[in-house]
Design an enzyme around this catalytic site. Structure first.
Site, short mmCIF file in Angstrom:
data_model
loop_
_atom_site.label_atom_id
_atom_site.label_comp_id
_atom_site.label_asym_id
_atom_site.label_seq_id
_atom_site.Cartn_x
_atom_site.Cartn_y
_atom_site.Cartn_z
N ARG A 171 -1.26 -15.76 2.96
CA ARG A 171 -2.99 -15.61 2.42
C ARG A 171 -3.82 -14.95 3.78
NH1 ARG A 171 -3.48 -21.65 0.19
NH2 ARG A 171 -1.60 -21.78 1.20
N GLN A 213 13.94 -23.96 10.26
CA GLN A 213 13.94 -24.19 8.70
C GLN A 213 14.81 -23.43 8.38
OE1 GLN A 213 10.33 -24.05 7.07
NE2 GLN A 213 11.01 -24.37 4.88
C1 UD1 Z 1 -0.57 -27.87 1.83
C2 UD1 Z 1 -0.13 -29.10 0.84
C3 UD1 Z 1 -1.34 -29.40 0.18
C4 UD1 Z 1 -2.51 -29.76 1.03
C5 UD1 Z 1 -2.72 -28.55 2.44
C6 UD1 Z 1 -3.68 -29.10 3.14
C7 UD1 Z 1 2.29 -28.79 0.27
C8 UD1 Z 1 3.14 -28.44 -0.75
N1 UD1 Z 1 0.93 -28.56 -0.20
O1 UD1 Z 1 -0.79 -26.80 1.07
O2 UD1 Z 1 -1.37 -30.46 -0.62
O3 UD1 Z 1 -3.62 -29.83 0.36
O4 UD1 Z 1 -1.43 -28.26 2.62
O5 UD1 Z 1 -3.87 -28.22 4.13
O6 UD1 Z 1 2.67 -29.32 1.41
N2 UD1 Z 1 5.35 -24.30 6.22
C9 UD1 Z 1 6.53 -24.51 6.66
N3 UD1 Z 1 7.48 -23.85 5.95
C10 UD1 Z 1 7.32 -23.64 4.58
C11 UD1 Z 1 6.06 -23.29 4.04
C12 UD1 Z 1 4.86 -23.75 4.94
O7 UD1 Z 1 6.60 -24.85 7.90
O8 UD1 Z 1 8.22 -23.13 4.06
C13 UD1 Z 1 4.06 -24.64 7.09
C14 UD1 Z 1 3.21 -23.78 7.34
O9 UD1 Z 1 3.31 -22.92 8.40
C15 UD1 Z 1 1.59 -24.45 7.36
C16 UD1 Z 1 1.82 -25.89 6.74
O10 UD1 Z 1 3.47 -25.93 6.30
O11 UD1 Z 1 1.56 -24.69 8.75
C17 UD1 Z 1 1.26 -25.87 5.36
O12 UD1 Z 1 1.67 -24.48 4.56
P1 UD1 Z 1 0.60 -24.00 3.42
O13 UD1 Z 1 1.53 -22.88 3.00
O14 UD1 Z 1 -0.49 -23.79 4.35
O15 UD1 Z 1 0.40 -25.11 2.75
P2 UD1 Z 1 -0.91 -25.27 1.65
O16 UD1 Z 1 -0.61 -24.41 0.38
O17 UD1 Z 1 -2.13 -25.16 2.43
CA CA Z 2 -2.70 -24.75 4.44
#
Ligand code: UD1
Ligand code: CA
Length: 431
Positions: A16, A75
């Protein structure tokens, strides 16, 4: 230091953000988002793991510039994407594990301390939002958290829920060991959601305690618009702290100060100024529209509209409008107007006239200019480096000084004799 391990999730693509750069490396107040989160984390824990995958080399390299004791965990994002997949390979040392999303740069150590004070199998952070767009919704029944639903999986009713998951959790290690391997990816994004641990643990009767937190510190950055909002919040914090420490700011909303900049003594900063890197300003007046990058200014006045580029050291000096200084040391100097002073050392009592330029670059290499004490450099002179001008020298206005050395006490002048042709104007225009 507490007995808590911290895991920061920083492996996501951040689609995004619409950027070739990994989300956690986008900067706020001059430092990557992830830097701010690690810095706050280090205040409460000495066991910090950062989960990486997307652009992992760049993330590790940049964080290693600031920290030398972080465990990086890779990961398997291809087979186990999502925040739950990110938790597969972690090996925390302590029984309590705080998990932070890597996109929350406004988090503070004080806010994290709230999670240390509660005993529960899971503590999860919640806030209420009028517009919960983008966040996971927290479904609460009988004052108990029962599950978290991601926006993309939510029903009409669930989308209307305004309690959201802020994205920081404290888990007991045994809860993670039990439920992370059981996560499935049967959802809209086909990802392994860390948030599904909540409903699984709830079904088994675990104690899940909600912690209501302040939205400002827990803001998640998903887009460049979020990034700009977070920057405003962090700038407010940085500037308020410096004003409380004694800095005078005119129209602070127009001033930008990076994390790492230091002010000392009474300083005045006029509107529209920008300070970056490890800049240090002491007892000085910085006038409107000036930019100071990674430089030191002591007992001096700078601007308006001056530009101090990296590694400039200015002491007891007056820098006037439209003067650019780069990697130079000026002590007791006056440079009032329209100059470029690069790769130079200029000593006490020296006056640099309007429009003086150090020609420090021949297209291949950069060269130094060393100017002694009480030198008077006439306006619009060009100083071709490498050049040494000894003490008590006068340079006539409009002189081009070739490389070399001007001896103490001399006058340097290379002006041609002026010629005037009487009535030339009238003949030329036929008037
Ligand atoms: C996540 C939460 C959501 C919460 C929000 C708060 C989940 C499924 N959802 O959503 O409930 O309201 O954060 O800000 O957890 N990341 C990894 N590996 C991955 C995917 C993501 O390390 O495979 C890390 C990203 O780098 C990021 C964090 O996890 O720093 C959150 O990921 P993001 O995709 O932003 O989650 P949200 O959709 O915001
Ligand atoms: Ca987020």
């Amino acid at each position: 230091m507490s007995n808590i391990s911290i895991v920061i999730l920083a492996a996501g693509k951040g689609s995004r953000m619409k950027s070739p750069k990994a989300k956690v490396l986008h900067t706020i107040s001059g430092k990557p988002m992830l830097y701010h989160i690690i810095k706050a984390s280090k205040e409460i824990s000495d066991d910090i793991s950062v989960v990486v995958a997307h652009q992992k080399e760049a993330v590790i390299e940049q964080m290693s510039l600031y920290f030398d004791d972080i465990n990086f965990i890779v990961q398997d994002a291809e087979n186990f994407p999502g925040t739950g997949g990110a938790m597969k390979n972690i090996a925390p040392k302590n029984e309590k594990v705080l998990v932070l999303n890597g996109d929350m740069p406004l988090i503070t150590a004080d806010a994290l301390k709230g999670f240390l004070e509660i005993e529960a199998d899971i503590i999860m952070s919640i806030f209420e939002l009028e517009n919960p767009d983008g966040y996971g919704r927290v479904i609460i029944e009988d004052e108990q958290v029962v599950r978290i639903v991601e926006q993309k999986d939510a029903s009409e009713y669930e989308l209307g829920v305004t309690s959201v998951n802020a994205g920081i959790y404290a888990f007991s290690k045994s809860v993670l060991e039990k439920y992370i391997p059981q996560l499935s990816n049967e959802n809209a994004q086909q990802e392994y959601y860390l948030t599904d641990v909540i409903s699984m643990a709830k079904a088994d009767g675990c104690n899940i305690t909600p912690l209501v937190v302040n939205e400002e510190c827990f803001k998640g950055i998903n887009s460049k618009l979020d990034l700009a909002h977070a920057e405003e919040i962090m700038q407010d914090k940085i500037k308020s702290a410096w004003m409380n420490a004694g800095v005078i700011m005119q129209l602070p909303s127009t001033i930008y100060i990076e994390e790492g900049v230091v002010f000392e003594g009474e300083c005045i900063v006029e509107n529209g100024c920008r300070f970056t890197g490890n800049t240090h300003i002491k007892e000085s007046h910085i006038k409107a529209g000036s930019v100071i990058e990674n430089s030191t200014v002591i007992n001096s006045d700078v601007g308006p509209m001056a530009h101090l580029r990296p590694l400039s050291h200015i002491t007891d000096t007056h820098i006037g409008n439209f003067v650019e200084v780069k990697q130079s040391k000026l002590i007791g100097v006056k440079a009032g107007h329209l100059s470029y002073i690069g790769d130079s050392e200029v000593d006490e009592g020296t006056n640099i006239g309007a429009g003086v330029i150090t020609c420090n670059y021949d297209g291949i290499k950069k060269y130094k200019t060393v100017i002694g004490k009480n030198v008077f450099i006439g306006s619009d002179s060009q100083l071709i480096a490498p050049l040494i001008i000894e003490d008590d020298v006068m340079i006539a206005a409009g002189t081009t000084l070739p490389s070399g050395k001007i001896e103490k006490g001399s006058l340097a002048i290379n002006r041609e004799k002026l010629r005037t042709i009487k009535d030339f104007y009238y003949k030329f225009f036929g008037k």
